[in-house]
Design a protein around this motif. Structure first.
Motif, PDB file in Angstrom:
ATOM      1  N   GLU A  40       0.798  -0.937   0.014  1.00  0.00           N
ATOM      2  CA  GLU A  40       0.461  -0.088  -0.188  1.00  0.00           C
ATOM      3  C   GLU A  40       0.526   1.163   0.140  1.00  0.00           C
ATOM      4  N   GLY A  41       0.107   2.497  -0.294  1.00  0.00           N
ATOM      5  CA  GLY A  41       1.321   3.386  -0.588  1.00  0.00           C
ATOM      6  C   GLY A  41       0.533   4.450  -2.049  1.00  0.00           C
ATOM      7  N   ASP A  42       0.956   5.847  -1.590  1.00  0.00           N
ATOM      8  CA  ASP A  42       0.544   6.361  -2.937  1.00  0.00           C
ATOM      9  C   ASP A  42       1.535   6.558  -3.732  1.00  0.00           C
ATOM     10  N   LEU A  43       1.028   5.379  -4.935  1.00  0.00           N
ATOM     11  CA  LEU A  43       1.610   6.430  -5.966  1.00  0.00           C
ATOM     12  C   LEU A  43       1.503   6.656  -7.187  1.00  0.00           C
ATOM     13  N   ASP A  44       0.572   8.023  -6.739  1.00  0.00           N
ATOM     14  CA  ASP A  44       0.558   8.861  -8.423  1.00  0.00           C
ATOM     15  C   ASP A  44       0.484  10.110  -7.634  1.00  0.00           C
ATOM     16  N   GLY A  45       0.593  10.067  -6.073  1.00  0.00           N
ATOM     17  CA  GLY A  45       1.160  11.837  -5.543  1.00  0.00           C
ATOM     18  C   GLY A  45      -0.210  12.713  -5.221  1.00  0.00           C
ATOM     19  N   ASP A  46      -1.563  11.612  -5.236  1.00  0.00           N
ATOM     20  CA  ASP A  46      -2.531  12.021  -5.126  1.00  0.00           C
ATOM     21  C   ASP A  46      -2.955  12.946  -3.579  1.00  0.00           C
ATOM     22  N   GLY A  47      -2.298  12.041  -2.713  1.00  0.00           N
ATOM     23  CA  GLY A  47      -3.188  12.124  -1.276  1.00  0.00           C
ATOM     24  C   GLY A  47      -3.606  10.880  -1.081  1.00  0.00           C
ATOM     25  N   THR A  48      -4.044   9.527  -2.387  1.00  0.00           N
ATOM     26  CA  THR A  48      -4.160   8.795  -1.533  1.00  0.00           C
ATOM     27  C   THR A  48      -3.929   7.189  -1.567  1.00  0.00           C
ATOM     28  N   ASP A  49      -3.950   6.567  -0.846  1.00  0.00           N
ATOM     29  CA  ASP A  49      -3.146   5.527  -0.344  1.00  0.00           C
ATOM     30  C   ASP A  49      -3.671   3.951  -2.220  1.00  0.00           C
TER      31      ASP A  49
ATOM     32  N   ASP B 164     -13.125   8.928  -8.338  1.00  0.00           N
ATOM     33  CA  ASP B 164     -14.502   9.214  -8.136  1.00  0.00           C
ATOM     34  C   ASP B 164     -15.467   8.517  -7.567  1.00  0.00           C
ATOM     35  N   GLY B 165     -14.828   7.763  -6.207  1.00  0.00           N
ATOM     36  CA  GLY B 165     -15.142   7.060  -5.003  1.00  0.00           C
ATOM     37  C   GLY B 165     -15.735   6.159  -5.715  1.00  0.00           C
ATOM     38  N   LYS B 166     -14.843   4.995  -6.397  1.00  0.00           N
ATOM     39  CA  LYS B 166     -15.118   3.957  -6.843  1.00  0.00           C
ATOM     40  C   LYS B 166     -13.915   3.448  -6.753  1.00  0.00           C
ATOM     41  N   ASN B 167     -13.769   2.213  -6.540  1.00  0.00           N
ATOM     42  CA  ASN B 167     -12.414   1.199  -5.712  1.00  0.00           C
ATOM     43  C   ASN B 167     -12.724   0.649  -7.115  1.00  0.00           C
ATOM     44  N   LEU B 168     -11.031   1.071  -7.775  1.00  0.00           N
ATOM     45  CA  LEU B 168     -10.799   0.400  -9.089  1.00  0.00           C
ATOM     46  C   LEU B 168      -9.815  -0.464  -9.537  1.00  0.00           C
TER      47      LEU B 168
END
Length: 138
Positions: A84-93, A119-123
Motif C-alpha cells: 500500500e502507498g500513494d503511487l500517483d501523489g494524489d494524497g490517496t493510497d 471518483d468514489g469507486k474502487n477499481l
C-alpha cells in the motif's frame, strides 16, 4: 508476585497507548485501506484475458475450454502479498496486488495490478504480466 505484576501491566499499557493511532485522520486512513483490501477480492481486472475478469472472494473461473473438458482458465489473488502507498501523489493510497493465472496446464502466470479509488469507486487502475512461474519472495 503482585509487586512484579503491576509494573509489567503499566509498561504494557504504556506500550499499547504509544502504538495506538493518535488522531482520527490515521483511523480514517486505515478504514479506507481496509475497504480497498476488501474491494480487491471482488474487483474486475483487465489486462489478464481479452475480457476483464471479476473476482469473487479472490478467485475467478472461466468456462471450460471444451464442453467436456476439465481445464478452464482461472485467476486468483495472492492474498499474503499486498503493498500500500500513494503511487500517483494524489494524497490517496493505492494498493498493489499480485494475481495468479492458470489455463489448466503446467504454467502459472503472475500479474501485478494496482487498485485505487477514483471518483468514489474502487477499481483496477492498471495490470501487467510479470511472467510464468515467478516466485514472489519479498
Amino acid at each position: 508476585m503482585t509487586g512484579k505484576l503491576l509494573p509489567c501491566c503499566i509498561l504494557t499499557l504504556a506500550f499499547l497507548q504509544a502504538c495506538s493511532p493518535q488522531s482520527s485522520d490515521t483511523t480514517v486512513g486505515l478504514q479506507q485501506s481496509m475497504v480497498l483490501v476488501d474491494a480487491v477480492m471482488n474487483m474486475a481486472y483487465s489486462g489478464i484475458h481479452d475480457d476483464e475478469v471479476t473476482l469473487t472472494d479472490g478467485r475467478w473461473e472461466g468456462e471450460p475450454f471444451s464442453p467436456a473438458g476439465a481445464s478452464r482458465p482461472t485467476v486468483g489473488i495472492i492474498q499474503d502479498f499486498m503493498l500500500e502507498g500513494d503511487l500517483d501523489g494524489d494524497g490517496t493510497d493505492e494498493l498493489v496486488v499480485f494475481l495468479w493465472e492458470s489455463s489448466g496446464g503446467s504454467g502459472t502466470y503472475v500479474h501485478v495490478a494496482v487498485a485505487g479509488a477514483r471518483d468514489g469507486k474502487n477499481l483496477n487502475i492498471a495490470t501487467a504480466r510479470v511472467g510464468d512461474r515467478v516466485q514472489l519472495r519479498s
